[in-house]
Motif scaffolding. Structure first.
Motif, PDB file in Angstrom:
ATOM      1  N   SER A 136      -3.685  -2.597  -6.824  1.00  0.00           N
ATOM      2  CA  SER A 136      -2.748  -3.351  -5.993  1.00  0.00           C
ATOM      3  C   SER A 136      -1.319  -3.036  -6.413  1.00  0.00           C
ATOM      4  O   SER A 136      -0.985  -3.124  -7.597  1.00  0.00           O
ATOM      5  N   GLN A 137      -0.504  -2.681  -5.455  1.00  0.00           N
ATOM      6  CA  GLN A 137       0.905  -2.456  -5.747  1.00  0.00           C
ATOM      7  C   GLN A 137       1.530  -3.754  -6.227  1.00  0.00           C
ATOM      8  O   GLN A 137       2.072  -3.829  -7.320  1.00  0.00           O
ATOM      9  N   SER A 138       1.420  -4.791  -5.403  1.00  0.00           N
ATOM     10  CA  SER A 138       2.091  -6.064  -5.713  1.00  0.00           C
ATOM     11  C   SER A 138       1.402  -6.821  -6.843  1.00  0.00           C
ATOM     12  O   SER A 138       2.043  -7.556  -7.584  1.00  0.00           O
TER      13      SER A 138
ATOM     14  N   THR B  56      -2.005  -9.623  -3.959  1.00  0.00           N
ATOM     15  CA  THR B  56      -2.768  -9.665  -2.713  1.00  0.00           C
ATOM     16  C   THR B  56      -3.930 -10.659  -2.849  1.00  0.00           C
ATOM     17  O   THR B  56      -4.766 -10.530  -3.754  1.00  0.00           O
TER      18      THR B  56
ATOM     19  N   SER C 238       3.587   1.504   2.126  1.00  0.00           N
ATOM     20  CA  SER C 238       3.465   1.936   0.732  1.00  0.00           C
ATOM     21  C   SER C 238       3.457   3.459   0.648  1.00  0.00           C
ATOM     22  O   SER C 238       2.708   4.125   1.357  1.00  0.00           O
TER      23      SER C 238
ATOM     24  N   GLU D 250       1.277   1.711  11.373  1.00  0.00           N
ATOM     25  CA  GLU D 250       2.015   0.586  10.798  1.00  0.00           C
ATOM     26  C   GLU D 250       3.509   0.639  11.135  1.00  0.00           C
ATOM     27  O   GLU D 250       4.107  -0.385  11.432  1.00  0.00           O
TER      28      GLU D 250
HETATM   29  O1  M6R Z   1       0.171  -4.956  -2.870  1.00  0.00           O
HETATM   30  P1  M6R Z   1      -1.118  -4.296  -2.500  1.00  0.00           P
HETATM   31  O2  M6R Z   1      -1.230  -2.887  -2.970  1.00  0.00           O
HETATM   32  O3  M6R Z   1      -2.327  -5.105  -2.958  1.00  0.00           O
HETATM   33  O4  M6R Z   1      -1.136  -4.280  -0.929  1.00  0.00           O
HETATM   34  C1  M6R Z   1      -2.262  -3.831  -0.218  1.00  0.00           C
HETATM   35  C2  M6R Z   1      -1.944  -3.588   1.243  1.00  0.00           C
HETATM   36  O5  M6R Z   1      -1.483  -4.780   1.835  1.00  0.00           O
HETATM   37  C3  M6R Z   1      -0.894  -2.487   1.442  1.00  0.00           C
HETATM   38  O6  M6R Z   1      -1.251  -1.295   0.837  1.00  0.00           O
HETATM   39  C4  M6R Z   1      -0.668  -2.229   2.945  1.00  0.00           C
HETATM   40  O7  M6R Z   1      -1.809  -1.659   3.507  1.00  0.00           O
HETATM   41  C5  M6R Z   1       0.567  -1.343   3.119  1.00  0.00           C
HETATM   42  N1  M6R Z   1       1.517  -1.980   4.008  1.00  0.00           N
HETATM   43  C6  M6R Z   1       0.241   0.029   3.652  1.00  0.00           C
HETATM   44  O8  M6R Z   1       1.354   0.826   3.787  1.00  0.00           O
END
Ligand code: M6R
Length: 362
Positions: free
Chosen positions: A100-102, A105, A153, A241
């Motif tokens: 997860s980036q954030s 999630t 992302s 997106e």
């Molecule tokens: O923060 P996260 O990586 O958990 O987020 C997961 C998805 O919401 C995120 O990758 C989403 O699909 C992006 N907007 C794609 O560009």
């Protein structure tokens, strides 16, 4: 701030060579060995289950090929919203890995809580080291991408892939699948990535010209095989997106099981095909598209474009690299195609409609 770029997304795409180099520097040594935290030891691990949402789930999907092919480790993937309610049985000798980036999630966090206590180790690959997902993991590996602001992302995806590639190499080494020499050679290949990514970034102008045409399409297909299949999914997600054009990613071999019915002269088909062991098969799928007057954009290396580019609507030539890690490089044209198509359509690139950067509700 945007450091002279028009959008955060453009800045974040451009930053990739630097942040990937930083991540590699952090997790490897100049002598060609890995420098991962002590707890990253795959001895006795019987399976890895990777769970995430959106783009992060496509990073897991690429990594599944790496864990299976390089490390011989059975690997499963699922999107968090399915995994958490599917309540799958998990082996006590397995690892559960959350990307997860954030790190916030909601579905991914709930999936992590489900796995906690059922597996040998809960590991996360996150961009925000203070996040809930990082804090609730036994082991959190930061991807070191720096703050990502654009809703789409980009640099987080390639940094996730880089860290996952290092984990797969560690698994391969721990399991006796590769020796020190082979490991060093793989790390060398990864270290070449930032230079190759700079080359890919230099294709921005020809990509913008292609995007002017893509912007007129109603539907766009992305095709790939093997580890390029998840890249096809990622290319389609990025495009829909931010440009709001309907796009779908397919495994090339699935084409004749349905989607080929969509093909006519109005449907651009983007084929991501480095010259790997599956190249000829992907090319034959591509020819099926061309026979139905589909507009093919072939993205390959010089060899691949020379061999199969005839008859394609457009081609993009990326530098050569060992095909195993090519998905990290091919992310760049996928991102640039989405970015420039959105620009051509005049949409809000950094803050697309209906979307939030961090999805903290299910
Ligand atoms: O923060 P996260 O990586 O958990 O987020 C997961 C998805 O919401 C995120 O990758 C989403 O699909 C992006 N907007 C794609 O560009």
């Amino acid at each position: 701030e945007k450091a002279g770029y028009k959008h955060f997304m453009a800045k974040e795409i451009a930053e990739q060579p630097v942040v990937i180099a930083d991540a590699l520097k952090h997790y490897t040594t100049a002598e060609g060995t890995l420098r991962l935290p002590e707890g990253v030891d795959f001895t006795g691990v019987d399976r890895i289950t990777m769970v995430a949402c959106g783009t992060a789930s496509y990073a897991c999907h690429v990594a599944k090929y790496w864990f299976e092919q390089i490390a011989g480790l059975p690997a499963e993937i699922d999107v968090a919203s399915e995994f958490r309610y599917r309540e799958p049985p998990l082996s006590p000798a397995s690892w559960a890995l959350f990307v997860s980036q954030s790190g916030e999630t909601a579905d991914t966090l709930a999936a992590l809580r489900y796995a906690n206590g059922k597996v040998a180790r809960v590991v996360s690959v996150v961009n925000v080291p203070t996040s809930s997902i990082a804090r609730e993991s036994d082991l959190a590996l930061p991807i070191l991408a720096g703050v990502e602001i654009g809703v789409a992302s980009t640099k987080a995806f390639t940094c996730q892939l880089t860290v996952l590639a290092l984990l797969a190499l560690k698994a391969a080494h721990d399991r006796g699948r590769i020796d020190d020499v082979a490991l060093a050679a793989h790390l060398d290949a990864l270290r070449n990535l930032p230079g190759l990514m700079n080359h890919a970034l230099s294709l921005s102008t020809p990509i913008a010209a292609i995007a002017d045409d893509l912007a007129k399409a109603q539907d766009i297909l992305f095709l790939g095989r093997g580890a390029m299949y998840p890249l096809a999914l990622e290319g389609a997600l990025k495009l829909k997106e931010i440009s709001y054009i309907h796009a779908e990613g397919y495994a090339s071999g699935e084409l004749k099981h349905g989607p080929i019915a969509l093909i006519d002269a109005a449907v651009p088909v983007i084929v991501m095909a480095p010259r790997d062991g599956l190249f000829d098969k992907t090319v034959s799928n591509m020819q099926e598209v061309m026979a139905r007057h589909g507009k093919v954009l072939l993205i390959s290396d010089a060899h691949g474009v020379a061999e199969a580019g005839a008859g394609a609507w457009k081609t993009l030539t990326l530098p050569d690299m060992p095909p195993v890690f090519a998905p990290i490089l091919y992310a760049i044209p996928a991102q640039l195609l989405a970015y420039h198509t959105a620009i051509a359509k005049g949409t809000d690139v950094d803050q697309p409609r209906n979307l939030a950067k961090s999805v903290t509700v299910e």
